[in-house]
Design a protein around this motif. Structure first.
Motif, PDB file in Angstrom:
ATOM      1  N   LEU A  44       0.832  -1.203   0.000  1.00  0.00           N
ATOM      2  CA  LEU A  44       0.000   0.000   0.000  1.00  0.00           C
ATOM      3  C   LEU A  44       0.865   1.252   0.000  1.00  0.00           C
ATOM      4  O   LEU A  44       0.589   2.212  -0.738  1.00  0.00           O
ATOM      5  CB  LEU A  44      -0.925  -0.003   1.219  1.00  0.00           C
ATOM      6  N   SER A  45       1.922   1.260   0.796  1.00  0.00           N
ATOM      7  CA  SER A  45       2.814   2.416   0.852  1.00  0.00           C
ATOM      8  C   SER A  45       3.536   2.622  -0.475  1.00  0.00           C
ATOM      9  O   SER A  45       3.725   3.758  -0.927  1.00  0.00           O
ATOM     10  CB  SER A  45       3.843   2.240   1.975  1.00  0.00           C
ATOM     11  N   PHE A  46       3.943   1.520  -1.107  1.00  0.00           N
ATOM     12  CA  PHE A  46       4.590   1.625  -2.418  1.00  0.00           C
ATOM     13  C   PHE A  46       3.628   2.213  -3.448  1.00  0.00           C
ATOM     14  O   PHE A  46       4.002   3.100  -4.235  1.00  0.00           O
ATOM     15  CB  PHE A  46       5.072   0.246  -2.871  1.00  0.00           C
ATOM     16  N   ILE A  47       2.380   1.737  -3.437  1.00  0.00           N
ATOM     17  CA  ILE A  47       1.377   2.253  -4.368  1.00  0.00           C
ATOM     18  C   ILE A  47       1.136   3.735  -4.127  1.00  0.00           C
ATOM     19  O   ILE A  47       1.082   4.540  -5.070  1.00  0.00           O
ATOM     20  CB  ILE A  47       0.058   1.468  -4.235  1.00  0.00           C
ATOM     21  N   ASP A  48       0.993   4.127  -2.856  1.00  0.00           N
ATOM     22  CA  ASP A  48       0.754   5.537  -2.532  1.00  0.00           C
ATOM     23  C   ASP A  48       1.925   6.414  -2.956  1.00  0.00           C
ATOM     24  O   ASP A  48       1.736   7.547  -3.414  1.00  0.00           O
ATOM     25  CB  ASP A  48       0.511   5.697  -1.028  1.00  0.00           C
ATOM     26  N   MET A  49       3.133   5.894  -2.807  1.00  0.00           N
ATOM     27  CA  MET A  49       4.327   6.627  -3.207  1.00  0.00           C
ATOM     28  C   MET A  49       4.317   6.880  -4.720  1.00  0.00           C
ATOM     29  O   MET A  49       4.602   7.985  -5.190  1.00  0.00           O
ATOM     30  CB  MET A  49       5.558   5.831  -2.804  1.00  0.00           C
ATOM     31  N   MET A  50       3.957   5.851  -5.493  1.00  0.00           N
ATOM     32  CA  MET A  50       3.874   5.992  -6.938  1.00  0.00           C
ATOM     33  C   MET A  50       2.653   6.826  -7.349  1.00  0.00           C
ATOM     34  O   MET A  50       2.704   7.613  -8.295  1.00  0.00           O
ATOM     35  CB  MET A  50       3.785   4.598  -7.587  1.00  0.00           C
ATOM     36  N   TYR A  51       1.572   6.642  -6.618  1.00  0.00           N
ATOM     37  CA  TYR A  51       0.294   7.313  -6.890  1.00  0.00           C
ATOM     38  C   TYR A  51       0.453   8.828  -6.836  1.00  0.00           C
ATOM     39  O   TYR A  51       0.052   9.557  -7.748  1.00  0.00           O
ATOM     40  CB  TYR A  51      -0.713   6.831  -5.842  1.00  0.00           C
ATOM     41  N   ILE A  52       1.064   9.302  -5.753  1.00  0.00           N
ATOM     42  CA  ILE A  52       1.235  10.742  -5.583  1.00  0.00           C
ATOM     43  C   ILE A  52       2.292  11.291  -6.541  1.00  0.00           C
ATOM     44  O   ILE A  52       2.229  12.456  -6.949  1.00  0.00           O
ATOM     45  CB  ILE A  52       1.584  11.063  -4.108  1.00  0.00           C
ATOM     46  N   SER A  53       3.239  10.441  -6.935  1.00  0.00           N
ATOM     47  CA  SER A  53       4.287  10.878  -7.868  1.00  0.00           C
ATOM     48  C   SER A  53       3.769  10.979  -9.303  1.00  0.00           C
ATOM     49  O   SER A  53       4.398  11.629 -10.143  1.00  0.00           O
ATOM     50  CB  SER A  53       5.468   9.904  -7.822  1.00  0.00           C
ATOM     51  N   THR A  54       2.657  10.336  -9.594  1.00  0.00           N
ATOM     52  CA  THR A  54       2.097  10.350 -10.945  1.00  0.00           C
ATOM     53  C   THR A  54       1.444  11.684 -11.288  1.00  0.00           C
ATOM     54  O   THR A  54       1.462  12.114 -12.439  1.00  0.00           O
ATOM     55  CB  THR A  54       1.047   9.227 -11.095  1.00  0.00           C
ATOM     56  N   THR A  55       0.871  12.345 -10.298  1.00  0.00           N
ATOM     57  CA  THR A  55       0.092  13.565 -10.560  1.00  0.00           C
ATOM     58  C   THR A  55       0.654  14.826  -9.919  1.00  0.00           C
ATOM     59  O   THR A  55       0.660  15.881 -10.538  1.00  0.00           O
ATOM     60  CB  THR A  55      -1.352  13.382 -10.044  1.00  0.00           C
ATOM     61  N   VAL A  56       1.142  14.732  -8.699  1.00  0.00           N
ATOM     62  CA  VAL A  56       1.481  15.942  -7.936  1.00  0.00           C
ATOM     63  C   VAL A  56       2.667  16.726  -8.505  1.00  0.00           C
ATOM     64  O   VAL A  56       2.584  17.962  -8.581  1.00  0.00           O
ATOM     65  CB  VAL A  56       1.724  15.585  -6.448  1.00  0.00           C
ATOM     66  N   PRO A  57       3.798  16.109  -8.912  1.00  0.00           N
ATOM     67  CA  PRO A  57       4.901  16.916  -9.461  1.00  0.00           C
ATOM     68  C   PRO A  57       4.483  17.776 -10.653  1.00  0.00           C
ATOM     69  O   PRO A  57       4.812  18.962 -10.715  1.00  0.00           O
ATOM     70  CB  PRO A  57       5.932  15.856  -9.870  1.00  0.00           C
ATOM     71  N   LYS A  58       3.745  17.192 -11.590  1.00  0.00           N
ATOM     72  CA  LYS A  58       3.275  17.955 -12.751  1.00  0.00           C
ATOM     73  C   LYS A  58       2.299  19.050 -12.315  1.00  0.00           C
ATOM     74  O   LYS A  58       2.330  20.166 -12.833  1.00  0.00           O
ATOM     75  CB  LYS A  58       2.600  16.999 -13.743  1.00  0.00           C
ATOM     76  N   MET A  59       1.435  18.725 -11.357  1.00  0.00           N
ATOM     77  CA  MET A  59       0.480  19.702 -10.838  1.00  0.00           C
ATOM     78  C   MET A  59       1.213  20.887 -10.213  1.00  0.00           C
ATOM     79  O   MET A  59       0.854  22.053 -10.434  1.00  0.00           O
ATOM     80  CB  MET A  59      -0.415  19.030  -9.795  1.00  0.00           C
ATOM     81  N   ALA A  60       2.244  20.596  -9.436  1.00  0.00           N
ATOM     82  CA  ALA A  60       3.001  21.658  -8.767  1.00  0.00           C
ATOM     83  C   ALA A  60       3.722  22.550  -9.773  1.00  0.00           C
ATOM     84  O   ALA A  60       3.728  23.778  -9.642  1.00  0.00           O
ATOM     85  CB  ALA A  60       3.999  21.036  -7.788  1.00  0.00           C
ATOM     86  N   VAL A  61       4.332  21.927 -10.776  1.00  0.00           N
ATOM     87  CA  VAL A  61       5.045  22.694 -11.810  1.00  0.00           C
ATOM     88  C   VAL A  61       4.091  23.615 -12.555  1.00  0.00           C
ATOM     89  O   VAL A  61       4.444  24.747 -12.908  1.00  0.00           O
ATOM     90  CB  VAL A  61       5.758  21.732 -12.789  1.00  0.00           C
ATOM     91  N   ASN A  62       2.863  23.152 -12.788  1.00  0.00           N
ATOM     92  CA  ASN A  62       1.879  23.960 -13.513  1.00  0.00           C
ATOM     93  C   ASN A  62       1.551  25.269 -12.803  1.00  0.00           C
ATOM     94  O   ASN A  62       1.175  26.254 -13.441  1.00  0.00           O
ATOM     95  CB  ASN A  62       0.595  23.164 -13.734  1.00  0.00           C
ATOM     96  N   PHE A  63       1.687  25.291 -11.486  1.00  0.00           N
ATOM     97  CA  PHE A  63       1.399  26.519 -10.748  1.00  0.00           C
ATOM     98  C   PHE A  63       2.447  27.595 -11.012  1.00  0.00           C
ATOM     99  O   PHE A  63       2.183  28.782 -10.829  1.00  0.00           O
ATOM    100  CB  PHE A  63       1.329  26.239  -9.243  1.00  0.00           C
ATOM    101  N   LEU A  64       3.631  27.184 -11.460  1.00  0.00           N
ATOM    102  CA  LEU A  64       4.688  28.147 -11.765  1.00  0.00           C
ATOM    103  C   LEU A  64       4.866  28.361 -13.261  1.00  0.00           C
ATOM    104  O   LEU A  64       5.700  29.169 -13.678  1.00  0.00           O
ATOM    105  CB  LEU A  64       6.020  27.663 -11.172  1.00  0.00           C
TER     106      LEU A  64
END
Length: 287
Positions: A44-64
């Motif tokens: 579950l922790s491995f999935i969550d680690m990959m899960y958040i890495s799939t969307t959040v980095p791109k989302m964060a970059v889009n704000f800048l």
């Protein structure tokens, strides 16, 4: 404002990533945590680690970024990976509730019913079925004709946010999404509720107050995470896109893309004496 959101998301992402990595390492390094329950938790922790890495980095970059773009292939890959990880987590949470059910309701048969072979079978089934489901939906959605405007009114690419861009009636396909959601999301959630109903029945028959407290603590943490995850994803994937509100979808998506992966390691560690004990032993060993 965008800079503030970038910093806030970056902090949440870092905390979630470190929390899940720490939990995986604890389970890996401490022999006392080499049990079926913690094996599933590490998955579950491995999935969550990959899960958040799939969307959040791109989302964060889009704000800048002023462009806030993603390539067609990039959107396709993001949709596929997101569905795989989300579906696997949904099924895995169901298997974790079965693990708790067997441990509390049938403790003498636990080594047989939750053997290493069965654990690996559960994990393999979750990954395989979710991957097949994701592949079917991704291939079908991205071969549909998109309109001139390809502005995705969302933080990332996922099937419900892409359907408003399609230039043909998708009502029949939405029935397929509903069916998939009932199997991947509602079925495991129903199994979780049924499992914990049986668990609570056994727990309240216990004469030991300590046993009741330990069982309720273990199950309540799992139930809290599961409820947050299933309620938000069911809200997104079981409704026709005609009744979706983009702003509401964005708010709900924050819960199953960021909040759940952030909470999981802390709920399972802070509310679990065995994990906290492993963390203390690790610190003592390092010192």
């Amino acid at each position: 404002m965008d800079s503030f959101l970038f910093v806030a998301i970056a902090i949440l992402f870092s905390v979630a990533l470190m929390g899940n990595i720490t939990l995986i390492l604890l389970i890996r390094l401490d022999p006392r945590l080499h049990t079926p329950m913690y094996f599933l938790l590490s998955q579950l922790s491995f999935i969550d680690m990959m899960y958040i890495s799939t969307t959040v980095p791109k989302m964060a970059v889009n704000f800048l970024s002023n462009s806030k773009t993603i390539t067609f292939l990039g959107c396709e890959i993001q949709t596929f990976v997101f569905l795989v990880l989300g579906g696997t987590e949904a099924l895995l949470l169901g298997f974790m509730s079965y693990d708790r059910y067997v441990a509390i309701c049938h403790p003498l048969r636990y080594p047989v019913l939750m053997s290493k072979r069965i654990c690996w079978f559960m994990v393999t089934c979750a990954w395989t079925s979710s991957s097949v489901n994701s592949l079917i939906h991704t291939v079908y959605v991205f071969q549909l004709p998109f309109c001139t405007s390809r502005l995705v009114n969302h933080f990332f690419c996922e099937v419900p946010s892409l359907l408003p861009l399609v230039c043909q009636d998708t009502s029949q396909y939405e029935h397929t999404i509903l069916l998939s959601s009932l199997i991947i999301l509602l079925l495991p959630f129903t199994a979780i509720v049924a499992s914990y109903a049986c668990v609570l029945t056994v727990v309240f028959q216990m004469s030991s107050g300590k046993g009741q407290t330990k069982a309720i603590s273990t199950c309540s943490s799992h139930l809290l995470v599961a409820s947050l995850f299933y309620m938000t994803t069911l809200s997104t994937y079981t409704r026709p896109h005609s009744v979706h509100s983009p702003e509401e979808d964005k708010t709900v998506a924050v819960f199953y893309t960021m909040i759940t992966p952030l909470l999981n390691p802390f709920i399972y560690s802070l509310r679990n004496k065995e994990v906290m004990g492993a963390l203390r032993r690790l610190f003592v060993w390092k010192m």
